[in-house]
Design an enzyme around this catalytic site. Structure first.
Site, PDB file in Angstrom:
ATOM      1  N   ASP A  54       0.831  -1.212   0.000  1.00 13.79           N
ATOM      2  CA  ASP A  54       0.000   0.000   0.000  1.00 13.79           C
ATOM      3  C   ASP A  54       0.863   1.259   0.000  1.00 13.79           C
ATOM      4  O   ASP A  54       0.651   2.194  -0.774  1.00 13.79           O
ATOM      5  CB  ASP A  54      -0.886   0.054   1.259  1.00 13.79           C
ATOM      6  CG  ASP A  54      -2.048  -0.913   1.240  1.00 13.79           C
ATOM      7  OD1 ASP A  54      -3.066  -0.593   0.613  1.00 13.79           O
ATOM      8  OD2 ASP A  54      -1.949  -1.975   1.872  1.00 13.79           O
ATOM      9  N   GLU A  79      -4.688   7.320   0.846  1.00 13.39           N
ATOM     10  CA  GLU A  79      -5.204   6.752   2.095  1.00 13.39           C
ATOM     11  C   GLU A  79      -4.135   6.624   3.163  1.00 13.39           C
ATOM     12  O   GLU A  79      -4.408   6.830   4.343  1.00 13.39           O
ATOM     13  CB  GLU A  79      -5.803   5.372   1.814  1.00 13.39           C
ATOM     14  CG  GLU A  79      -6.290   4.672   3.071  1.00 13.39           C
ATOM     15  CD  GLU A  79      -6.915   3.314   2.808  1.00 13.39           C
ATOM     16  OE1 GLU A  79      -7.460   2.729   3.760  1.00 13.39           O
ATOM     17  OE2 GLU A  79      -6.851   2.840   1.661  1.00 13.39           O
ATOM     18  N   ASP A 135      -6.158   5.337  -3.787  1.00 11.52           N
ATOM     19  CA  ASP A 135      -6.296   4.214  -2.863  1.00 11.52           C
ATOM     20  C   ASP A 135      -5.379   3.120  -3.413  1.00 11.52           C
ATOM     21  O   ASP A 135      -5.707   2.465  -4.400  1.00 11.52           O
ATOM     22  CB  ASP A 135      -7.741   3.714  -2.788  1.00 11.52           C
ATOM     23  CG  ASP A 135      -7.942   2.743  -1.624  1.00 11.52           C
ATOM     24  OD1 ASP A 135      -6.934   2.212  -1.122  1.00 11.52           O
ATOM     25  OD2 ASP A 135      -9.091   2.519  -1.216  1.00 11.52           O
ATOM     26  N   ILE A 137      -4.314   0.104  -2.481  1.00 12.09           N
ATOM     27  CA  ILE A 137      -4.937  -1.219  -2.565  1.00 12.09           C
ATOM     28  C   ILE A 137      -6.248  -1.158  -1.789  1.00 12.09           C
ATOM     29  O   ILE A 137      -6.244  -1.190  -0.556  1.00 12.09           O
ATOM     30  CB  ILE A 137      -4.043  -2.346  -2.011  1.00 12.09           C
ATOM     31  CG1 ILE A 137      -2.712  -2.416  -2.750  1.00 12.09           C
ATOM     32  CG2 ILE A 137      -4.778  -3.701  -2.118  1.00 12.09           C
ATOM     33  CD1 ILE A 137      -1.778  -3.514  -2.256  1.00 12.09           C
ATOM     34  N   ASP A 138      -7.345  -1.028  -2.513  1.00 13.22           N
ATOM     35  CA  ASP A 138      -8.658  -1.074  -1.874  1.00 13.22           C
ATOM     36  C   ASP A 138      -8.988  -2.532  -1.573  1.00 13.22           C
ATOM     37  O   ASP A 138      -8.569  -3.434  -2.297  1.00 13.22           O
ATOM     38  CB  ASP A 138      -9.701  -0.475  -2.816  1.00 13.22           C
ATOM     39  CG  ASP A 138     -11.040  -0.282  -2.132  1.00 13.22           C
ATOM     40  OD1 ASP A 138     -11.067   0.322  -1.042  1.00 13.22           O
ATOM     41  OD2 ASP A 138     -12.055  -0.743  -2.677  1.00 13.22           O
ATOM     42  N   THR A 140      -7.974  -4.100   1.314  1.00 14.55           N
ATOM     43  CA  THR A 140      -6.692  -4.618   1.799  1.00 14.55           C
ATOM     44  C   THR A 140      -6.863  -5.954   2.521  1.00 14.55           C
ATOM     45  O   THR A 140      -6.000  -6.838   2.422  1.00 14.55           O
ATOM     46  CB  THR A 140      -6.011  -3.594   2.733  1.00 14.55           C
ATOM     47  OG1 THR A 140      -5.866  -2.354   2.035  1.00 14.55           O
ATOM     48  CG2 THR A 140      -4.646  -4.075   3.179  1.00 14.55           C
ATOM     49  N   ASP A 283     -11.742   5.976  -1.772  1.00 11.14           N
ATOM     50  CA  ASP A 283     -12.475   4.790  -2.208  1.00 11.14           C
ATOM     51  C   ASP A 283     -13.362   5.067  -3.423  1.00 11.14           C
ATOM     52  O   ASP A 283     -13.514   4.215  -4.297  1.00 11.14           O
ATOM     53  CB  ASP A 283     -13.404   4.281  -1.089  1.00 11.14           C
ATOM     54  CG  ASP A 283     -12.675   3.779   0.132  1.00 11.14           C
ATOM     55  OD1 ASP A 283     -11.745   2.968  -0.043  1.00 11.14           O
ATOM     56  OD2 ASP A 283     -13.033   4.178   1.252  1.00 11.14           O
TER      57      ASP A 283
END
Length: 356
Positions: A54, A79, A135, A137-138, A140, A283
């Site tokens: 991330d 994020e 984002d 890695i949405d 996670t 997001d």
């Protein structure tokens, strides 16, 4: 704008490569996971995690876009904090340096050219008017769990690696309107020859009369039919109301806010409904732009419940809630409805009025 889109497609694929490589060695990967605490934590979850992937992805995107478009450098947000502490208690602040020699070979490598039909795309906007939400890695939790599912065309899957997405959204600084989005799904399918994961990308531009998207507008479903995707943790009264509206076979559940909106983009569901303020600008910004390009959008659910029209409830991305702290400053506090057709909003809102 075409140059920016091409760059975002490239860095999103580079990000997907990082995500795939970081998952290849399971014992090492477990050391690259950190639990979030304090203001950085999503209050929806008992535990909330980030991975080194991330942090590296976010800082890489910030670096690459800032170098090409320096006038955007101060308006590239994401994020994650760039400070990471691994499972052994060791701490590092992740930055991407100016030269290839100062960064890992992985980050210095440039992926093969991503095909996108951007020829002739002219949008009258300057990079100095734009901001970016990342984002890295949405979903996670799905990325960490690493469960492998085989995606089937035209079918929504509730969980698995395919729910983990790289999301890059572009918005107008003056109004907060989302104008461009890039989504990369790093774990879309496994290459039969190599056994390795391959990805898929999606993109859209929506600015005034210009609406262009990599996806085609899905065909309308059967007359009167409506399908919805929710979080499995959604409030029981929302589940009950939408079950009555859609029928039990048309109410589906999936992980990851980005993936649920992608399901709406792809026509796997008509709407995504979330009653709580547990998603954030990073997001929704990228998939929101794609939905706008297809004639849909993302609105604040609670504003819709208080109004007869959803027009003024469209989410924007430029202003924090100054009374909040940390990540909550950028939460979509009123919940949301993501839709492909504005006529669907009133149908969704009606059974929820007076219940939330």
């Amino acid at each position: 704008m075409a140059d920016l889109l091409r760059l975002l497609l490239r860095v999103a694929e580079k990000a997907a490569n990082v995500a795939r490589v970081c998952r290849q060695e399971a014992p090492l990967f477990q050391l690259l996971v950190q639990e979030k605490t304090g203001d950085d934590k999503n209050k929806k979850f008992v535990q909330d995690f980030k991975t080194l992937a991330d942090v590296v992805i976010q800082e890489m995107i910030r670096h690459d876009v800032g170098v090409k478009f320096p006038e955007m450098a101060d308006f590239i947000n994401g994020e994650e904090s760039n400070k990471f502490e691994n499972g052994l208690g060791e701490s590092v602040t992740v930055t991407v340096c100016a030269t290839e020699e100062d960064t890992a070979a992985l980050l210095a490598s440039d992926p093969a050219s991503i095909k996108a039909d951007t020829d002739g795309l002219t949008v009258p906007l300057s990079p100095s008017e734009l901001g970016i939400w990342i984002d890295p890695i949405d979903a996670t939790s799905q990325y960490i769990e690493g469960r492998e599912e085989v995606l089937e065309e035209g079918r929504l899957f509730p969980s698995g690696l395919h729910c983990a997405l790289v999301l890059i959204g572009v918005y107008l600084r003056s109004t907060g309107e989302p104008v461009m989005g890039v989504i990369n799904q790093p774990f879309n399918y496994k290459d039969p020859a190599s056994g390795g994961w391959k990805g898929k990308h999606f993109w859209g531009v929506s600015c005034g009369s210009i609406n262009v998207c990599s996806e085609t507008r899905p065909k309308a479903g059967p007359a009167g039919g409506l399908s919805a995707v929710l979080s499995s943790s959604e409030k029981p009264l929302v589940k009950e109301a939408l079950t009555s509206l859609c029928g039990p076979d048309k109410l589906m559940f999936a992980s990851g806010a980005g993936y649920k909106i992608l399901c709406v983009i792809q026509g796997l569901a008509d709407v995504y409904v979330l009653s709580e303020g547990s998603t954030f600008k990073w997001d929704s910004c990228a998939p929101h732009a794609l939905l706008r390009a297809l004639g849909g959008g993302v609105v604040d659910l609670h504003k819709c419940l208080q109004s007869s029209s959803g027009a003024e409830a469209e989410l924007t991305y430029h202003q924090p809630r100054t009374e909040c702290k940390g990540a909550d400053r950028w939460a979509n506090h009123g919940g949301l409805v993501a839709y492909r057709d504005c006529s669907q909003i009133s149908r969704i809102i009606a059974p929820l009025k007076g219940k939330l």
